[in-house]
Design a protein around this motif. Structure first.
Motif, PDB file in Angstrom:
ATOM      1  N   LEU A 115       1.344  -1.159   0.083  1.00 31.94           N
ATOM      2  CA  LEU A 115       0.642  -0.068  -0.033  1.00 31.94           C
ATOM      3  C   LEU A 115       0.886   0.939  -0.393  1.00 31.94           C
ATOM      4  N   LYS A 116       1.022   2.146  -0.751  1.00 40.87           N
ATOM      5  CA  LYS A 116       1.995   3.153  -1.623  1.00 40.87           C
ATOM      6  C   LYS A 116       1.257   4.298  -1.220  1.00 40.87           C
ATOM      7  N   TYR A 117       1.661   5.970  -0.035  1.00 41.79           N
ATOM      8  CA  TYR A 117       1.138   6.883  -0.425  1.00 41.79           C
ATOM      9  C   TYR A 117       1.562   7.337  -0.691  1.00 41.79           C
ATOM     10  N   GLU A 118       0.721   7.741  -1.948  1.00 42.29           N
ATOM     11  CA  GLU A 118       2.122   9.147  -3.279  1.00 42.29           C
ATOM     12  C   GLU A 118       0.938  10.174  -3.586  1.00 42.29           C
ATOM     13  N   GLU A 119       1.567  10.479  -4.728  1.00 44.00           N
ATOM     14  CA  GLU A 119       1.312  11.655  -5.293  1.00 44.00           C
ATOM     15  C   GLU A 119       0.769  11.279  -6.861  1.00 44.00           C
ATOM     16  N   VAL A 120      -0.317  11.699  -6.816  1.00 44.58           N
ATOM     17  CA  VAL A 120      -0.646  10.946  -8.418  1.00 44.58           C
ATOM     18  C   VAL A 120      -1.326  12.774  -8.947  1.00 44.58           C
ATOM     19  N   GLU A 121      -2.067  12.327 -10.008  1.00 45.45           N
ATOM     20  CA  GLU A 121      -2.733  13.371 -11.347  1.00 45.45           C
ATOM     21  C   GLU A 121      -4.565  12.759  -9.803  1.00 45.45           C
TER      22      GLU A 121
END
Length: 341
Positions: free
Chosen positions: A15-21
């Motif tokens: 479960l990756k906490y990421e910045e996405v569009e």
């Protein structure tokens, strides 16, 4: 935007906490800024690979928030509307949709599985996947309705066809579906036997209206207790979501002509049972996954009217989704676990 992205199946470290569009909507879609996203067993099954997903995918099949952008072809919704997101995007054209079983839609997409979901700050959906909240509802409460209340409503009302005066055994009574099922069964005029593996959860189940409680870990032959509580007859219906040995013993809890609705298998998905006992007692077994849009809308109206109340266990920050998944796996919750973007 921030989101929890699953790139591959595996443990909570996937479960990756990421910045996405931020999703871009078309003329027939709506963009929702999410305030709450519940965790469901569906999310766990997707993460570990029991349910195939389109990787990478943002998990989360349901949520609640505010509309911030509306496609130009949409007239029934507007910016600032407070809404709940329904999990399944349906085609409305296949044979299942046309016969009213759109939870089986042949061309459907499920948020958090085959298309990006609600473990995020924003989600895009078609307008038919949104329910309008009233001013009395909180986001966490509203977000907790579609999956658990929709499933419990389908199991009890549509499939088991519960009637006034009947007795219902509800397994895993401390789960989201369990807490919803207790309330729905009582609203339908049934007597409720709540079963769970924790005395603390059972006391809470009693506070929701359960007439009798059974700890199925302390009482391995709980089917005998069910018979005692029903004057030797057995329950008219069982709502069963554990599977494994709990399912087998649940069959023995039924009266002649009783019905069992199975909707989960957290304790094991392969069982062997006595067919002679099954057909000689005229038992019925029905399976279900999810709920139709109509069933979700029907039960949502009862929540809006205050006749049913979602139970919230606790909330985690979105970035702590892995901790929330661990918490659910440890079966610590009574009611829903929420992620807050």
């Amino acid at each position: 935007m921030k989101a929890i992205v699953l790139h591959n199946k595996g443990d909570v470290n996937q479960l990756k906490y990421e910045e996405v569009e931020v999703p871009k909507i078309n003329d027939d879609e709506v963009l929702v800024k999410l305030k709450a996203s519940p965790i469901n067993h569906l999310d766990i099954w997707v993460r570990i690979g029991n349910i195939p997903a389109n990787y990478p995918v943002i998990l989360g099949c349901e949520g609640a928030g505010d509309i911030i952008e509306v496609g130009k072809n949409i007239t029934e919704l507007k910016k600032t509307d407070r809404v709940v997101v329904i999990p399944k995007i349906i085609c409305g054209k296949c044979e299942y949709c046309l016969e009213g079983n759109d939870n089986l839609c042949r061309n459907g997409k499920t948020l958090g599985v085959t298309t990006n979901g609600c473990y995020a700050e924003y989600v895009k959906v078609p307008p038919q996947n949104l329910l309008l909240m009233n001013d009395k509802m909180g986001y966490e409460e509203a977000a907790s309705v579609p999956t658990v209340f929709g499933t419990a409503w389908r199991a009890l009302i549509t499939l088991a066809e519960i009637r006034v005066g009947e007795t219902v055994l509800i397994q895993a009574a401390g789960s989201g579906v369990g807490t919803a099922a207790i309330q729905i069964a009582k609203l339908a005029g049934a007597k409720v036997i709540a079963a769970a593996g924790s005395d603390e959860k059972l006391e809470k189940a009693k506070s929701l209206g359960a007439d009798f409680i059974i700890n199925y870990y302390q009482n391995e032959n709980f089917y005998k207790e069910v018979k005692d509580l029903t004057n030797g007859n057995g329950a008219d219906a069982v709502i069963e979501q554990a599977g494994g040995n709990i399912f087998l013993k649940s069959l023995n809890c039924l009266k002649r002509g009783g019905r069992i609705v199975t909707l989960g298998a957290t304790a094991g998905n392969k069982v062997e049972f006595d067919l002679q006992h099954f057909y000689r007692n005229n038992l019925r077994m029905l399976g279900t996954s999810g709920a139709t849009h109509r069933e979700i809308r029907d039960v949502f109206e009862l929540v809006k009217d205050g006749k049913l109340k979602p139970i919230i266990d606790r909330a985690f920050s979105l970035k702590d989704a892995s901790l929330a998944h661990k918490y659910m796996k440890e079966r610590k919750n009574f009611g829903k676990i929420i992620l807050k973007p």
